[in-house]
Motif scaffolding. Structure first.
Motif, short mmCIF file in Angstrom:
data_model
loop_
_atom_site.label_atom_id
_atom_site.label_comp_id
_atom_site.label_asym_id
_atom_site.label_seq_id
_atom_site.Cartn_x
_atom_site.Cartn_y
_atom_site.Cartn_z
N PHE A 115 40.55 9.06 48.18
CA PHE A 115 41.23 9.58 49.47
C PHE A 115 42.56 10.47 48.70
N ALA A 116 43.25 10.05 48.10
CA ALA A 116 44.43 10.62 47.42
C ALA A 116 43.67 12.02 46.55
N LEU A 117 42.84 11.54 45.87
CA LEU A 117 42.08 12.80 44.92
C LEU A 117 41.75 14.05 46.16
N GLY A 118 41.21 13.63 47.08
CA GLY A 118 40.68 14.52 48.01
C GLY A 118 41.84 15.23 48.63
N GLN A 119 42.94 14.66 49.00
CA GLN A 119 43.97 15.39 49.46
C GLN A 119 44.73 16.58 48.15
N LEU A 120 44.68 16.16 47.14
CA LEU A 120 45.08 16.79 45.98
C LEU A 120 44.48 18.19 45.75
#
Length: 246
Positions: A115-120
């Motif tokens: 999820f954090a990767l998707g935001q980045l």
């Protein structure tokens, strides 16, 4: 240190072809700036630098754990156990290793990282590319687990971090090329390379077991005997004199 460097570098270079199949899709879709080759080159380098930094941090962390085992005299047993565990995961049926529940701690951890990767990926800047690399190093990966197993066996925060950094450098040429040049290796070639991955893992496991057995083989299985050095002791009856006990 040279032995540590070349062992880890070789593992990274060979294993990096496995990374194409596992992390390739992420590397292909990096939010790189395509307005110039320099920007694309820098972005790819920052992404991979983030991965290597995470690997180094993991190496230091697990090196501390290995050192704790070493202080209690369990380092060699740890090396043998890690090697046997890797072999077990190679031969165990996949249904034993697949977590079907999405409520497990492992599944929640994986979801949060992704999820954090998707935001980045929505941010096209150098900082986000570096952060993507840092988080990518935390994604579950059998190759990284194998490298960590090797790092633990060194039982030293510095040497273990150096091992993991060298491993990351070994993956750099292929992973940087994937992110910079795109999908340049065919699917069939990837399948053949990935089929050799279990063999690499089995070799690593056997080396860890041999290392733990302390057979006296230089570099491969060093002797477990650490009491060969003379120790100077002072007798109370004769102050100022020493005797060498072997």
């Amino acid at each position: 240190m040279a032995t540590v460097f070349f062992a880890a570098l070789t593992l990274g270079m060979i294993g990096s072809f496995h990374c194409i199949g596992m992390c390739g899709p992420l590397a292909f879709s990096l939010p790189l700036k395509n307005n110039s080759d320099f920007a694309k080159f820098t972005g790819s380098l920052l992404y991979n630098g983030g991965r290597i930094l995470t690997y180094s941090g993991l190496g230091m962390l697990f090196g501390l754990a290995g050192k704790s085992f070493s202080l209690f005299g369990f380092q060699q047993w740890l090396s043998v156990i890690v090697g046997i565990t890797i072999l077990f995961f190679l031969v165990a049926p996949k249904k034993w290793l697949t977590a079907k529940s999405t409520d497990t701690l492992f599944a929640k951890y994986n979801y949060k990282i992704r999820f954090a990767l998707g935001q980045l990926f929505f941010k096209k800047n150098y900082a986000s590319l570096f952060a993507i690399g840092v988080l990518n190093g935390l994604l579950p990966c059998g190759l990284i687990y194998m490298a960590i197993a090797g790092a633990i066996a060194y039982a030293s925060p510095f040497e273990s971090a150096f091992f993991m950094a060298s491993f990351g450098l070994g993956t750099l040429p292929v992973m940087w090329s994937v992110s910079f040049f795109g999908n340049y290796i065919g699917i069939e070639v990837r399948k053949k390379i990935r089929s050799a991955y279990p063999v690499l893992m089995a070799m690593m496991a056997c080396l860890l077991i041999l290392r733990g057995m302390g057979l006296g083989i230089p570099y491969v299985s060093p002797s477990a005997n650490h009491n060969d050095h003379p120790v100077e002791m002072c007798y109370p009856a004769k102050v100022g004199t020493t005797a060498v006990i072997k």
